[in-house]
Design a protein around this motif. Structure first.
Motif, PDB file in Angstrom:
ATOM      1  N   PRO A   5      41.685  48.752  35.731  1.00 36.14           N
ATOM      2  CA  PRO A   5      42.364  50.024  35.450  1.00 36.14           C
ATOM      3  C   PRO A   5      43.715  49.799  34.767  1.00 36.14           C
ATOM      4  CG  PRO A   5      41.561  49.960  37.721  1.00 36.14           C
ATOM      5  CD  PRO A   5      41.415  48.570  37.156  1.00 36.14           C
ATOM      6  N   PRO A   6      44.134  50.756  33.964  1.00 39.52           N
ATOM      7  CA  PRO A   6      45.445  50.643  33.305  1.00 39.52           C
ATOM      8  C   PRO A   6      46.552  50.463  34.339  1.00 39.52           C
ATOM      9  CG  PRO A   6      44.216  52.521  32.438  1.00 39.52           C
ATOM     10  CD  PRO A   6      43.435  51.990  33.607  1.00 39.52           C
ATOM     11  N   GLY A   7      47.500  49.592  34.021  1.00 43.10           N
ATOM     12  CA  GLY A   7      48.635  49.345  34.907  1.00 43.10           C
ATOM     13  C   GLY A   7      48.361  48.353  36.021  1.00 43.10           C
ATOM     14  N   MET A   8      47.137  47.838  36.074  1.00 41.47           N
ATOM     15  CA  MET A   8      46.793  46.886  37.135  1.00 41.47           C
ATOM     16  C   MET A   8      46.663  45.484  36.551  1.00 41.47           C
ATOM     17  SD  MET A   8      46.756  48.834  39.715  1.00 41.47           S
ATOM     18  CE  MET A   8      45.875  48.195  41.111  1.00 41.47           C
ATOM     19  N   VAL A   9      46.924  44.482  37.385  1.00 47.66           N
ATOM     20  CA  VAL A   9      46.758  43.084  37.014  1.00 47.66           C
ATOM     21  C   VAL A   9      45.790  42.450  38.007  1.00 47.66           C
ATOM     22  CG1 VAL A   9      49.053  42.886  35.954  1.00 47.66           C
ATOM     23  CG2 VAL A   9      48.764  42.322  38.364  1.00 47.66           C
ATOM     24  N   VAL A  10      45.219  41.316  37.616  1.00 48.29           N
ATOM     25  CA  VAL A  10      44.318  40.581  38.503  1.00 48.29           C
ATOM     26  C   VAL A  10      45.125  39.451  39.131  1.00 48.29           C
ATOM     27  CG1 VAL A  10      42.188  39.253  38.677  1.00 48.29           C
ATOM     28  CG2 VAL A  10      42.327  41.176  37.077  1.00 48.29           C
ATOM     29  N   CYS A  11      45.229  39.479  40.448  1.00 48.51           N
ATOM     30  CA  CYS A  11      46.038  38.524  41.208  1.00 48.51           C
ATOM     31  C   CYS A  11      45.126  37.530  41.927  1.00 48.51           C
ATOM     32  CB  CYS A  11      46.876  39.259  42.248  1.00 48.51           C
ATOM     33  SG  CYS A  11      47.825  40.657  41.612  1.00 48.51           S
ATOM     34  N   HIS A  12      45.687  36.391  42.308  1.00 47.42           N
ATOM     35  CA  HIS A  12      44.950  35.343  43.005  1.00 47.42           C
ATOM     36  C   HIS A  12      45.410  35.230  44.464  1.00 47.42           C
ATOM     37  CE1 HIS A  12      44.410  33.966  38.815  1.00 47.42           C
ATOM     38  NE2 HIS A  12      43.313  33.406  39.267  1.00 47.42           N
ATOM     39  N   HIS A  13      44.481  35.428  45.408  1.00 47.71           N
ATOM     40  CA  HIS A  13      44.799  35.146  46.812  1.00 47.71           C
ATOM     41  C   HIS A  13      45.067  33.653  46.986  1.00 47.71           C
ATOM     42  CE1 HIS A  13      43.910  38.993  48.675  1.00 47.71           C
ATOM     43  NE2 HIS A  13      42.724  39.040  48.109  1.00 47.71           N
ATOM     44  N   CYS A  14      44.335  32.826  46.228  1.00 39.37           N
ATOM     45  CA  CYS A  14      44.363  31.373  46.391  1.00 39.37           C
ATOM     46  C   CYS A  14      45.507  30.694  45.631  1.00 39.37           C
ATOM     47  CB  CYS A  14      43.038  30.787  45.904  1.00 39.37           C
ATOM     48  SG  CYS A  14      42.681  31.169  44.166  1.00 39.37           S
ATOM     49  N   LEU A  47      42.973  43.188  42.711  1.00 39.00           N
ATOM     50  CA  LEU A  47      43.752  44.008  41.790  1.00 39.00           C
ATOM     51  C   LEU A  47      45.061  44.431  42.447  1.00 39.00           C
ATOM     52  CD1 LEU A  47      41.221  46.514  40.164  1.00 39.00           C
ATOM     53  CD2 LEU A  47      42.288  44.505  39.128  1.00 39.00           C
ATOM     54  N   GLY A  48      46.102  44.491  41.656  1.00 39.38           N
ATOM     55  CA  GLY A  48      47.388  44.970  42.133  1.00 39.38           C
ATOM     56  C   GLY A  48      48.263  45.329  40.951  1.00 39.38           C
ATOM     57  N   THR A  49      49.386  45.916  41.240  1.00 39.64           N
ATOM     58  CA  THR A  49      50.356  46.189  40.187  1.00 39.64           C
ATOM     59  C   THR A  49      51.151  44.911  39.929  1.00 39.64           C
ATOM     60  OG1 THR A  49      52.073  46.829  41.753  1.00 39.64           O
ATOM     61  CG2 THR A  49      50.595  48.595  40.957  1.00 39.64           C
ATOM     62  N   GLN A  50      51.919  44.882  38.866  1.00 36.10           N
ATOM     63  CA  GLN A  50      52.764  43.716  38.610  1.00 36.10           C
ATOM     64  C   GLN A  50      53.760  43.546  39.757  1.00 36.10           C
ATOM     65  OE1 GLN A  50      52.277  41.388  36.432  1.00 36.10           O
ATOM     66  NE2 GLN A  50      54.034  40.222  37.102  1.00 36.10           N
TER      67      GLN A  50
END
Length: 155
Positions: free
Chosen positions: A60-69, A83-86
């Motif tokens: 989705p717009p405004g979201m980034v893909v983050c790493h738990h690891c 997914l999360g925001t910056q």
């Protein structure tokens, strides 16, 4: 089958070392700053973002893909990516102690000794613009260091 005729998903996943469900799935091809580089007809994309889209659909717009690891090369979209925001990503990094602060930040133009000197000289009445020129930074950088918006960890 030529590379161009191969479906995108097949072309992508052949570059990922898919291990156990809970393990990291590292990108095996080219990387940039630790992130996998996946070459598409429209340009280079970060592999973990492509993994997310192939697994879950569009980001989705405004979201980034983050790493738990915290493994930038990991493409395990089911268990290690979220997914999360910056802002969420920055908070996650800070919580895990991954934020390089002060002199450890590769963008830092000042040292901790510089910050101490700037604060002392500003307290003594030296003008912000004079300090900015002397230390070759912006007035904004001097003001932030003095007010502790940045360099909070420096006593």
């Amino acid at each position: 089958m030529s590379r161009q005729a191969m479906p995108l998903a097949d072309r992508f996943w052949r570059h990922v070392d898919r291990r156990g469900a809970d393990e990291c799935w590292p990108w095996k091809a080219s990387t940039n700053d630790g992130y996998g580089d996946f070459h598409t007809h429209s340009g280079i994309r970060q592999a973990h973002r492509v993994a997310w889209e192939l697994t879950h659909g569009p980001i989705p717009p405004g979201m980034v893909v983050c790493h738990h690891c915290d493994n930038r090369a990991c493409c395990n979209a089911k268990r290690h990516l979220f997914l999360g925001t910056q802002s969420d990503n920055i908070h996650d990094a800070a919580t895990k102690g991954r934020m390089a602060r002060g002199e450890l930040n590769s963008s830092a133009k000042l040292t901790e000794a510089d910050v101490v000197e700037i604060r002392c000289r500003r307290t003594a009445g030296e003008a912000v613009n004079v300090l900015a020129r002397k230390f070759r930074v912006t007035r904004h950088s001097v003001t932030n260091a003095v007010s502790r918006r940045t360099w909070r960890h420096v006593p």
